[in-house]
Design a protein around this motif. Sequence first.
Motif, PDB file in Angstrom:
ATOM      1  N   UNK A 137     -15.316 102.080  89.744  1.00 55.70           N
ATOM      2  CA  UNK A 137     -15.244 103.509  89.455  1.00 55.70           C
ATOM      3  C   UNK A 137     -16.450 104.127  90.162  1.00 55.70           C
ATOM      4  N   UNK A 138     -16.591 105.444  90.046  1.00 55.78           N
ATOM      5  CA  UNK A 138     -17.730 106.072  90.718  1.00 55.78           C
ATOM      6  C   UNK A 138     -19.060 105.658  90.101  1.00 55.78           C
ATOM      7  N   UNK A 139     -19.057 105.163  88.871  1.00 55.91           N
ATOM      8  CA  UNK A 139     -20.292 104.760  88.208  1.00 55.91           C
ATOM      9  C   UNK A 139     -20.407 103.266  87.927  1.00 55.91           C
ATOM     10  N   UNK A 155     -18.630  90.549  85.065  1.00 59.72           N
ATOM     11  CA  UNK A 155     -19.922  91.175  85.324  1.00 59.72           C
ATOM     12  C   UNK A 155     -19.681  92.670  85.435  1.00 59.72           C
ATOM     13  N   UNK A 156     -20.446  93.450  84.697  1.00 63.89           N
ATOM     14  CA  UNK A 156     -20.322  94.902  84.732  1.00 63.89           C
ATOM     15  C   UNK A 156     -21.609  95.478  85.301  1.00 63.89           C
ATOM     16  N   UNK A 157     -21.462  96.276  86.334  1.00 64.74           N
ATOM     17  CA  UNK A 157     -22.604  96.877  87.014  1.00 64.74           C
ATOM     18  C   UNK A 157     -22.499  98.388  86.825  1.00 64.74           C
ATOM     19  N   UNK A 158     -23.535  99.001  86.293  1.00 61.82           N
ATOM     20  CA  UNK A 158     -23.535 100.436  86.025  1.00 61.82           C
ATOM     21  C   UNK A 158     -24.579 101.103  86.913  1.00 61.82           C
ATOM     22  N   UNK A 159     -24.118 101.975  87.810  1.00 59.91           N
ATOM     23  CA  UNK A 159     -25.001 102.621  88.778  1.00 59.91           C
ATOM     24  C   UNK A 159     -25.875 103.701  88.162  1.00 59.91           C
ATOM     25  N   UNK A 208     -30.642 103.088  85.600  1.00 62.78           N
ATOM     26  CA  UNK A 208     -29.660 102.893  86.677  1.00 62.78           C
ATOM     27  C   UNK A 208     -29.622 101.449  87.163  1.00 62.78           C
ATOM     28  N   UNK A 209     -28.494 101.071  87.727  1.00 68.88           N
ATOM     29  CA  UNK A 209     -28.276  99.746  88.318  1.00 68.88           C
ATOM     30  C   UNK A 209     -28.470  98.608  87.327  1.00 68.88           C
ATOM     31  N   UNK A 210     -28.034  98.830  86.101  1.00 68.89           N
ATOM     32  CA  UNK A 210     -28.095  97.792  85.078  1.00 68.89           C
ATOM     33  C   UNK A 210     -26.832  96.940  85.142  1.00 68.89           C
ATOM     34  N   UNK A 211     -26.987  95.647  84.836  1.00 68.36           N
ATOM     35  CA  UNK A 211     -25.866  94.706  84.916  1.00 68.36           C
ATOM     36  C   UNK A 211     -25.746  93.912  83.627  1.00 68.36           C
ATOM     37  N   UNK A 212     -24.492  93.717  83.221  1.00 66.05           N
ATOM     38  CA  UNK A 212     -24.168  92.920  82.038  1.00 66.05           C
ATOM     39  C   UNK A 212     -23.206  91.810  82.417  1.00 66.05           C
ATOM     40  N   UNK A 255     -10.905 106.699  87.145  1.00 62.71           N
ATOM     41  CA  UNK A 255     -10.785 107.237  88.503  1.00 62.71           C
ATOM     42  C   UNK A 255      -9.742 108.344  88.626  1.00 62.71           C
ATOM     43  N   UNK A 256      -9.044 108.660  87.527  1.00 62.46           N
ATOM     44  CA  UNK A 256      -8.046 109.719  87.567  1.00 62.46           C
ATOM     45  C   UNK A 256      -6.728 109.307  88.198  1.00 62.46           C
ATOM     46  N   UNK A 257      -6.542 108.017  88.435  1.00 64.66           N
ATOM     47  CA  UNK A 257      -5.291 107.517  89.012  1.00 64.66           C
ATOM     48  C   UNK A 257      -4.201 107.385  87.955  1.00 64.66           C
TER      49      UNK A 257
END
Length: 151
Positions: free
Chosen positions: A18-20, A40-44, A101-105, A127-129
């Motif tokens: 997604x964008x984030x 793995x989840x990455x949050x920008x 920002x840029x945290x990962x789980x 994403x609005x899809x």
Amino acid sequence: MHNKASIILGTNKKSVKTKNSEYVFHISSSDTGGEISLYEAIFNKIGKNKNLHYHKVLTETFTVLEGEFYFNLDKEKLILKKNDSIVIPPLIIHGFRAKVPNSKLLIGFTDSPNRDDFFIGLSQIVNGELILNKAEINQFYNKYDQYQINE
């Protein structure tokens, strides 16, 4: 469970963005018959919504790989940092959001036969899809043993 070892090369792993955020499918629920899955989840960006929810069946585990996260666990508010882990059994209300920002789980699930499709659908919604009304969004979450708590 299969009686054969599974090797999943990094080049063969699926992911959704997604964008984030980005979710990398390290161990797919389909590879283990739903017994365990690992993402793995990455949050920008810093999170705004804690997305409180609970599960009736699955147990969810989190390990912070990088950065920091706010976690809500029932009424308790925690900050988890790199290498901190939490195990959340069924029926415990919880939610989280990135503190920096840029945290990962690393997120693990047990007893969740189709978590891949959950993350794919979630990314399509974000994403609005995939446009869903409130009732359809609740049905989507509930289909994957995730029951939202409205704040």
